[in-house]
Design an enzyme around this catalytic site. Sequence first.
Site, PDB file in Angstrom:
ATOM      1  N   ASP A  27     -12.123   1.229   4.546  1.00  0.00           N
ATOM      2  CA  ASP A  27     -12.661   1.972   5.700  1.00  0.00           C
ATOM      3  C   ASP A  27     -13.726   2.965   5.224  1.00  0.00           C
ATOM      4  O   ASP A  27     -13.460   4.171   5.116  1.00  0.00           O
ATOM      5  CB  ASP A  27     -11.539   2.774   6.391  1.00  0.00           C
ATOM      6  CG  ASP A  27     -10.348   1.909   6.781  1.00  0.00           C
ATOM      7  OD1 ASP A  27     -10.557   0.886   7.461  1.00  0.00           O
ATOM      8  OD2 ASP A  27      -9.219   2.255   6.400  1.00  0.00           O
TER       9      ASP A  27
ATOM     10  N   GLU B 277       0.864  -1.175   0.000  1.00  0.00           N
ATOM     11  CA  GLU B 277       0.000   0.000   0.000  1.00  0.00           C
ATOM     12  C   GLU B 277       0.908   1.235   0.000  1.00  0.00           C
ATOM     13  O   GLU B 277       0.673   2.194  -0.730  1.00  0.00           O
ATOM     14  CB  GLU B 277      -0.880  -0.013   1.264  1.00  0.00           C
ATOM     15  CG  GLU B 277      -1.766   1.200   1.420  1.00  0.00           C
ATOM     16  CD  GLU B 277      -2.528   1.195   2.760  1.00  0.00           C
ATOM     17  OE1 GLU B 277      -2.130   0.442   3.676  1.00  0.00           O
ATOM     18  OE2 GLU B 277      -3.510   1.948   2.871  1.00  0.00           O
TER      19      GLU B 277
END
Length: 324
Positions: free
Chosen positions: A286, A207
């Site tokens: 999220d 990431e």
Amino acid sequence: MKDQKSLDFITALETGDRDLMQRVPRADVHNHVALGGDFQSWTKRAGLDLKEGKHHFPDFTIFQDEIEIILSYPYKNPTKKQTWDRLFSLFAETYELAISDGISYIEPVYDSTFLDFFDMNTELMIKTIGDQIDSYKSRITIMPEIGIMRTFNIKDVERTIFPCIESGFFKALDLYADERVGPPENFKHIYKAAKKAGMKLKAHAGELLDADFVQRSVEILNLDEVQHGISAANSKDVMTFLADRQTRLNICPSSNIQLCQVDSYKTHPLRILLDNGIKASVNTDDAIIFGRKSSDEFFSLYETDLYSTEELNQIRLNGFPDTL
Ligand SMILES: [Zn+2]
């Protein structure tokens, strides 16, 4: 001949029909259970007067600050019992949002340190989480995972993660938080134990760090799937390694864009990864912070004109386990 659900999915993309899209089963296999809800719905229900964030995090620490704001509601000041009750209401927000968006299968990750709210009583924690999952079973299939904050002290991690693995309740293991802290080598013994317990092995990698880190994480932890893994697109060798191994990447485009790892949907490395034979799924990460649902992600990818409807449908199907 395509099945009706696939045909509906393709029609939904082509016509921009959100209602139809939300009636097609989709999976979300990269979802942090306390952070997967809808911001507006949560603040309203919790009676909080919080302004929604900016959806732009040029630095990972700014993103962590945003998480802290959300989680200060359960964690700051209340008693242990109140903290758990508030976390529990955040889990419910996650399930409600997924259901409202038509998600039929979800792999939410719970943090192993939740065990401290139950004074290390694993059975009680599992019963509490399990009862909540059961209450949703007519509306969504929930496959709970247990996760490790890689930034935590390893002794604290070991104290809570092993009872969770041994419980047999959690179907997969994940590792998350800032990947520049807590190298995969630190967790090898935990992944070995999880493998022995028959769990699926996942970890966040690629990431923030490079392609070599993705390969290193996969090799050291013997991963079945990688959460994100997008930097693999910068290395032909690493992509070949992942494709040969059939290691799936559970990608979250909005998360990557808002964390400034990728400029836009148009330049998202998903295209390169698919062209190199990598299996991928598309997920939310999220939602309470990014403000984007699974259906939004599919529409945005379609709008780039870089993906065929068949490819996007295959990505949709990739999220489901073979047994479903
Ligand atoms: Zn994540």
